[in-house]
Motif scaffolding. Sequence first.
Motif, PDB file in Angstrom:
ATOM      1  N   GLU A   5      -0.003   3.478  11.643  1.00  0.00           N
ATOM      2  CA  GLU A   5      -0.126   2.628  11.811  1.00  0.00           C
ATOM      3  C   GLU A   5       1.058   2.220  10.309  1.00  0.00           C
ATOM      4  OE1 GLU A   5      -4.589   1.191  12.753  1.00  0.00           O
ATOM      5  OE2 GLU A   5      -4.117   3.003  11.241  1.00  0.00           O
ATOM      6  N   LEU A   6       0.790   3.388   9.594  1.00  0.00           N
ATOM      7  CA  LEU A   6       1.823   3.150   7.660  1.00  0.00           C
ATOM      8  C   LEU A   6       3.510   2.716   8.577  1.00  0.00           C
ATOM      9  CD1 LEU A   6      -0.028   5.783   5.540  1.00  0.00           C
ATOM     10  CD2 LEU A   6       0.298   2.949   5.786  1.00  0.00           C
ATOM     11  N   LYS A   7       3.583   3.175   9.300  1.00  0.00           N
ATOM     12  CA  LYS A   7       5.409   3.445  10.053  1.00  0.00           C
ATOM     13  C   LYS A   7       5.882   2.242  10.920  1.00  0.00           C
ATOM     14  CE  LYS A   7       6.116   8.342  10.923  1.00  0.00           C
ATOM     15  NZ  LYS A   7       6.769   9.239  12.452  1.00  0.00           N
ATOM     16  N   TYR A   8       4.468   1.517  11.094  1.00  0.00           N
ATOM     17  CA  TYR A   8       4.406   0.514  11.972  1.00  0.00           C
ATOM     18  C   TYR A   8       3.841  -0.727  12.035  1.00  0.00           C
ATOM     19  CZ  TYR A   8       7.998   3.510  14.648  1.00  0.00           C
ATOM     20  OH  TYR A   8       9.010   4.186  14.609  1.00  0.00           O
ATOM     21  N   PRO A   9       2.931  -1.069  10.325  1.00  0.00           N
ATOM     22  CA  PRO A   9       2.652  -2.400  10.084  1.00  0.00           C
ATOM     23  C   PRO A   9       2.400  -3.406  10.685  1.00  0.00           C
ATOM     24  CG  PRO A   9       4.533  -2.070   8.443  1.00  0.00           C
ATOM     25  CD  PRO A   9       4.892  -1.503   9.673  1.00  0.00           C
ATOM     26  N   VAL A  10       3.881  -4.065  11.295  1.00  0.00           N
ATOM     27  CA  VAL A  10       3.424  -5.063  12.244  1.00  0.00           C
ATOM     28  C   VAL A  10       3.687  -4.434  13.909  1.00  0.00           C
ATOM     29  CG1 VAL A  10       4.885  -6.809  10.490  1.00  0.00           C
ATOM     30  CG2 VAL A  10       5.474  -5.233  12.457  1.00  0.00           C
ATOM     31  N   GLY A  11       3.405  -3.317  14.238  1.00  0.00           N
ATOM     32  CA  GLY A  11       3.581  -2.404  15.426  1.00  0.00           C
ATOM     33  C   GLY A  11       4.800  -2.424  15.384  1.00  0.00           C
ATOM     34  N   LYS A  12       4.939  -1.699  17.168  1.00  0.00           N
ATOM     35  CA  LYS A  12       6.645  -1.745  17.815  1.00  0.00           C
ATOM     36  C   LYS A  12       7.424  -2.593  18.380  1.00  0.00           C
ATOM     37  CE  LYS A  12       5.861   3.993  17.723  1.00  0.00           C
ATOM     38  NZ  LYS A  12       6.736   4.687  19.063  1.00  0.00           N
ATOM     39  N   ARG A  55       4.703   4.459   2.384  1.00  0.00           N
ATOM     40  CA  ARG A  55       4.091   6.176   3.160  1.00  0.00           C
ATOM     41  C   ARG A  55       4.206   7.053   2.690  1.00  0.00           C
ATOM     42  NH1 ARG A  55       6.992   8.731   6.818  1.00  0.00           N
ATOM     43  NH2 ARG A  55       8.781   7.934   7.752  1.00  0.00           N
ATOM     44  N   PRO A  56       3.533   8.027   3.077  1.00  0.00           N
ATOM     45  CA  PRO A  56       4.053   9.222   2.096  1.00  0.00           C
ATOM     46  C   PRO A  56       5.131   9.690   2.759  1.00  0.00           C
ATOM     47  CG  PRO A  56       1.300   9.107   2.368  1.00  0.00           C
ATOM     48  CD  PRO A  56       2.420   8.197   3.254  1.00  0.00           C
ATOM     49  N   ASP A  57       6.073  10.008   1.454  1.00  0.00           N
ATOM     50  CA  ASP A  57       7.533  10.312   1.786  1.00  0.00           C
ATOM     51  C   ASP A  57       8.012   9.646   2.837  1.00  0.00           C
ATOM     52  OD1 ASP A  57       6.242  13.149   1.260  1.00  0.00           O
ATOM     53  OD2 ASP A  57       5.623  13.809   3.634  1.00  0.00           O
ATOM     54  N   HIS A 162       9.481  -5.970  10.249  1.00  0.00           N
ATOM     55  CA  HIS A 162       8.874  -5.004  10.341  1.00  0.00           C
ATOM     56  C   HIS A 162       8.663  -4.281   8.426  1.00  0.00           C
ATOM     57  CE1 HIS A 162       8.378  -0.482  10.909  1.00  0.00           C
ATOM     58  NE2 HIS A 162      10.163  -0.241  10.529  1.00  0.00           N
ATOM     59  N   HIS A 163      10.203  -4.154   7.822  1.00  0.00           N
ATOM     60  CA  HIS A 163      10.620  -3.827   6.828  1.00  0.00           C
ATOM     61  C   HIS A 163      10.282  -5.430   5.413  1.00  0.00           C
ATOM     62  CE1 HIS A 163      12.435  -0.372   7.901  1.00  0.00           C
ATOM     63  NE2 HIS A 163      13.528  -1.323   8.768  1.00  0.00           N
ATOM     64  N   LEU A 164       9.124  -6.167   5.704  1.00  0.00           N
ATOM     65  CA  LEU A 164       9.484  -6.687   4.838  1.00  0.00           C
ATOM     66  C   LEU A 164       7.594  -6.670   5.049  1.00  0.00           C
ATOM     67  CD1 LEU A 164       9.084  -9.749   3.080  1.00  0.00           C
ATOM     68  CD2 LEU A 164       8.460 -10.825   5.155  1.00  0.00           C
ATOM     69  N   ALA A 165       6.916  -6.471   5.759  1.00  0.00           N
ATOM     70  CA  ALA A 165       5.495  -5.574   5.521  1.00  0.00           C
ATOM     71  C   ALA A 165       5.459  -4.111   4.868  1.00  0.00           C
ATOM     72  CB  ALA A 165       4.835  -5.439   7.434  1.00  0.00           C
ATOM     73  N   HIS A 166       6.948  -3.313   5.164  1.00  0.00           N
ATOM     74  CA  HIS A 166       6.442  -1.845   4.833  1.00  0.00           C
ATOM     75  C   HIS A 166       6.802  -2.348   3.112  1.00  0.00           C
ATOM     76  CE1 HIS A 166       9.046   0.237   7.690  1.00  0.00           C
ATOM     77  NE2 HIS A 166       7.400   0.277   8.094  1.00  0.00           N
ATOM     78  N   ILE A 167       7.686  -4.065   1.835  1.00  0.00           N
ATOM     79  CA  ILE A 167       7.119  -4.025   0.733  1.00  0.00           C
ATOM     80  C   ILE A 167       6.371  -4.670   0.566  1.00  0.00           C
ATOM     81  CG2 ILE A 167       8.926  -5.880  -0.615  1.00  0.00           C
ATOM     82  CD1 ILE A 167      11.605  -5.243   1.197  1.00  0.00           C
ATOM     83  N   LYS A 171       3.764  -1.849  -2.513  1.00  0.00           N
ATOM     84  CA  LYS A 171       3.473  -2.567  -3.562  1.00  0.00           C
ATOM     85  C   LYS A 171       1.441  -2.868  -3.249  1.00  0.00           C
ATOM     86  CE  LYS A 171       5.075  -7.416  -4.037  1.00  0.00           C
ATOM     87  NZ  LYS A 171       5.353  -8.397  -4.072  1.00  0.00           N
ATOM     88  N   GLU A 172       1.200  -2.533  -1.971  1.00  0.00           N
ATOM     89  CA  GLU A 172      -0.828  -2.768  -2.317  1.00  0.00           C
ATOM     90  C   GLU A 172      -1.064  -1.192  -2.351  1.00  0.00           C
ATOM     91  OE1 GLU A 172      -3.913  -3.619   1.372  1.00  0.00           O
ATOM     92  OE2 GLU A 172      -2.036  -4.828   1.144  1.00  0.00           O
ATOM     93  N   LEU A 173      -0.195  -0.411  -0.849  1.00  0.00           N
ATOM     94  CA  LEU A 173      -1.161   1.079  -1.081  1.00  0.00           C
ATOM     95  C   LEU A 173      -0.516   1.666  -2.521  1.00  0.00           C
ATOM     96  CD1 LEU A 173      -0.876   1.122   2.506  1.00  0.00           C
ATOM     97  CD2 LEU A 173      -2.521   0.290   1.539  1.00  0.00           C
ATOM     98  N   LYS A 174       0.805   1.138  -2.775  1.00  0.00           N
ATOM     99  CA  LYS A 174       1.506   2.085  -4.307  1.00  0.00           C
ATOM    100  C   LYS A 174       1.538   3.738  -4.306  1.00  0.00           C
ATOM    101  CE  LYS A 174      -0.241  -0.875  -7.515  1.00  0.00           C
ATOM    102  NZ  LYS A 174       0.621  -2.104  -7.949  1.00  0.00           N
ATOM    103  N   PHE A 175       1.838   3.950  -2.770  1.00  0.00           N
ATOM    104  CA  PHE A 175       2.578   6.243  -3.093  1.00  0.00           C
ATOM    105  C   PHE A 175       3.755   6.163  -3.478  1.00  0.00           C
ATOM    106  CE2 PHE A 175      -0.016   4.781   1.310  1.00  0.00           C
ATOM    107  CZ  PHE A 175      -0.800   5.389   1.580  1.00  0.00           C
ATOM    108  N   GLU A 176       3.717   7.444  -3.820  1.00  0.00           N
ATOM    109  CA  GLU A 176       4.595   7.426  -5.343  1.00  0.00           C
ATOM    110  C   GLU A 176       5.222   8.772  -4.729  1.00  0.00           C
ATOM    111  OE1 GLU A 176       3.613   7.447  -9.349  1.00  0.00           O
ATOM    112  OE2 GLU A 176       2.350   5.648  -8.910  1.00  0.00           O
TER     113      GLU A 176
END
Length: 176
Positions: A5-12, A55-57, A162-167, A171-176
């Motif tokens: 779900e972290l990799k594909y927030p809008v699905g594949k 997402r982590p990593d 897909h990548h807009l959802a990543h951005i 911002k929301e989940l704040k993985f470092e």
Amino acid sequence: MNLEELKYPVGKFIKSESISKEVIDSAIFEIENFPNVVKAEIQNLDEQDLKLRYRPDGWTITQVVHHCADSHINSYMRFKLALTENVPTIKPYEESLWAELPDNQLSPLVSLQLLEALHTRWVYLLKTLLEEDLNKEFIHPEQSERISLRENILIYGWHCQHHLAHIRQAKELKFE
């Protein structure tokens, strides 16, 4: 959220059997608006925010924006090749290695400027395609499959979302 779900927030991306003009127009709209939406998402972020990961990593916001410029340049060139050659075999690239190259250390605003100019040309081209143009294809050697320009428009409409959802996720989940 699990890793998928972290990799594909809008699905594949799901390949559609029939692609209507309305579906193509909607995907072109996504491509056309992508640079403006990305700009709105990142313009007020500071240097630390731009280092957040979806997402982590995973990639940072900066890397995501640079990746989109790289990917969309490649896609634009694939359209031009398919329009001017008979079912060309395109050259894939190692996107994960490209993300580690030194130019990915630049401000994402550099790639945003590139996306703005590129999308202006790309969308102009897409809006002028005739039905027979949409049926032209290229071969992607990694999957050994023929991809029509009609399908590639949908792939990149999805790619933008897909990548807009990543951005937004970074911002929301704040993985470092």
